[in-house]
Design an enzyme around this catalytic site. Structure first.
Site, PDB file in Angstrom:
ATOM      1  N   ASP A  26       0.860  -1.182   0.000  1.00 45.87           N
ATOM      2  CA  ASP A  26       0.000   0.000   0.000  1.00 45.87           C
ATOM      3  C   ASP A  26       0.892   1.226   0.000  1.00 45.87           C
ATOM      4  O   ASP A  26       1.898   1.273   0.729  1.00 45.87           O
ATOM      5  CB  ASP A  26      -0.921   0.049   1.215  1.00 45.87           C
ATOM      6  CG  ASP A  26      -1.898   1.221   1.121  1.00 45.87           C
ATOM      7  OD1 ASP A  26      -2.923   1.078   0.424  1.00 45.87           O
ATOM      8  OD2 ASP A  26      -1.616   2.279   1.711  1.00 45.87           O
ATOM      9  N   GLU A  28       0.625   5.582   0.170  1.00 42.20           N
ATOM     10  CA  GLU A  28      -0.146   6.808   0.300  1.00 42.20           C
ATOM     11  C   GLU A  28       0.579   7.886  -0.494  1.00 42.20           C
ATOM     12  O   GLU A  28       1.818   7.898  -0.534  1.00 42.20           O
ATOM     13  CB  GLU A  28      -0.297   7.209   1.762  1.00 42.20           C
ATOM     14  CG  GLU A  28      -1.086   6.203   2.600  1.00 42.20           C
ATOM     15  CD  GLU A  28      -2.497   5.969   2.082  1.00 42.20           C
ATOM     16  OE1 GLU A  28      -3.153   6.959   1.708  1.00 42.20           O
ATOM     17  OE2 GLU A  28      -2.938   4.805   2.053  1.00 42.20           O
ATOM     18  N   HIS A 163      -6.232   4.537   5.530  1.00 45.51           N
ATOM     19  CA  HIS A 163      -5.327   5.433   4.802  1.00 45.51           C
ATOM     20  C   HIS A 163      -3.991   5.629   5.516  1.00 45.51           C
ATOM     21  O   HIS A 163      -3.278   6.587   5.233  1.00 45.51           O
ATOM     22  CB  HIS A 163      -5.995   6.790   4.509  1.00 45.51           C
ATOM     23  CG  HIS A 163      -7.203   6.658   3.641  1.00 45.51           C
ATOM     24  ND1 HIS A 163      -7.152   6.187   2.348  1.00 45.51           N
ATOM     25  CD2 HIS A 163      -8.504   6.918   3.898  1.00 45.51           C
ATOM     26  CE1 HIS A 163      -8.367   6.168   1.844  1.00 45.51           C
ATOM     27  NE2 HIS A 163      -9.212   6.602   2.771  1.00 45.51           N
ATOM     28  N   ASP A 168      -3.359  -0.336   6.230  1.00 48.21           N
ATOM     29  CA  ASP A 168      -4.049  -0.756   5.011  1.00 48.21           C
ATOM     30  C   ASP A 168      -3.406  -2.013   4.422  1.00 48.21           C
ATOM     31  O   ASP A 168      -4.099  -2.926   3.961  1.00 48.21           O
ATOM     32  CB  ASP A 168      -4.025   0.368   3.963  1.00 48.21           C
ATOM     33  CG  ASP A 168      -5.094   1.421   4.220  1.00 48.21           C
ATOM     34  OD1 ASP A 168      -5.874   1.259   5.175  1.00 48.21           O
ATOM     35  OD2 ASP A 168      -5.147   2.405   3.452  1.00 48.21           O
TER      36      ASP A 168
END
Length: 330
Positions: A26, A28, A163, A168
């Site tokens: 993941d 961001e 998030h 995540d």
């Protein structure tokens, strides 16, 4: 794509052609656009059957405005002392090497990662990716939507910090394990797609500090990540379909699908400069589909087959671009 996944090892009952390891990822980011940057990344390494081996997390200094702080919670002050992507690229590579990249809306995560590696003048050691949205569809899971939180709830996984890249990735790893086992039990073909590292790309100026990055950013899992691009209308009429062995002709409608070694928008810009019409979808009027993975089963590839649209790969298209026939009357 994998072949003959219904064949299982007599000793274990596990499909013999399934991958030997996975990297659940993941990232961001500062936004959704092609010039946006990664601000944090997490990787959970899983073995062949989806069991967690270890995990890793890092902040990344994007060298620009952090974008939607109200979503990822990472301010400029927090990121100021974080390592640059080039500083963590080697460790990131060690986590990805030899594994299938698994992500929720995997095309987004892969493209962001590929661009960061290109900026660092390196290449990500990833050759295949698996999207858990696509896998949930293959399994026919009774989900009301394709958000990560919905997939997590289906498998009883508790999300603690939405998030946040590490949480995540954890949630996705825990939801992927039963998904993988269900696929193995049912002999389901895993929706694997080729990952092509970028060999040519160009960046564009980032927003000024304080300027909102990626307007409309609502979390990349809500849908496609590519922002719309407005181009002037093609000035030439569509002369019809491309015919093998012939030249492209100005006005032809060209569509693209899947990963390309040259950054997609560069290819699109070159097509427009040559007098071609870049189409975002496939129809009976499409002259040519460019894809490096004609067996991928994407909606564009499927429609191209239905309509009988000619298909060429990126290398062949690059050669064709060098000799485009002028439109009639030019």
């Amino acid at each position: 794509m994998l072949e003959d996944l219904t064949a299982a090892s007599p000793a274990t009952g596990w499909p013999t052609a399934y991958p030997q390891g996975y990297a659940v990822v993941d990232v961001e980011t500062t936004g959704l656009a092609r010039n946006d940057r990664i601000v944090s990344a997490a990787v959970y390494r899983l073995d062949a059957r989806g069991e967690v081996e270890d995990h890793w997390y890092t902040l990344v200094n994007p060298q620009r405005d952090p974008g939607p702080v109200w979503i990822h919670g990472l301010t400029s002050d927090v990121l100021e002392g974080a390592p640059l992507f080039g500083d963590i690229a080697e460790e990131f590579s060690a986590r990805l090497d030899g594994r299938v990249l698994v992500a929720h809306n995997a095309v987004f995560d892969w493209q962001m990662i590929a661009r960061e590696y290109a900026r660092a003048e390196r290449e990500a050691p990833v050759r295949q990716r698996l999207c858990t949205i696509a896998l949930s569809k293959e399994l026919g899971l009774p989900l009301t939507n394709h958000k990560l939180e919905t997939l997590a709830a289906h498998f009883g996984v508790v999300q603690q910090r939405a998030h946040h890249a590490l949480d995540d990735a954890r949630v996705l790893a825990e939801a992927f394990r039963p998904s993988l086992r269900a696929a193995a039990a049912g002999g389901v073909r895993l929706p694997l797609h080729e990952c092509r590292p970028l060999t040519e790309w160009s960046d564009r100026p980032a927003p000024r500090i304080g300027q909102q990055a990626g307007s409309g950013y609502g979390g990349h899992r809500a849908g496609g990540w590519r922002p719309a691009r407005k181009r002037p209308a093609c000035p030439y009429p569509n002369p019809g379909r491309y015919e093998e062995g012939e030249r492209l002709k100005q006005g032809m409608r060209i569509a693209f699908s899947g990963d390309t070694s040259v950054e997609r928008e560069l290819l699109e810009d070159r097509a427009v400069e040559a007098g071609l019409h870049v189409a975002t979808s496939i129809s009976r009027l499409t002259s040519l589909l460019v894809t490096n993975d004609p067996d991928s089963g994407t909606s564009k590839v499927v429609k191209a087959r239905q309509f009988g649209t000619p298909v060429v790969d990126e290398a062949a298209f690059g050669q064709l671009l060098g000799d485009v026939e002028p439109a009639s009357g030019q």
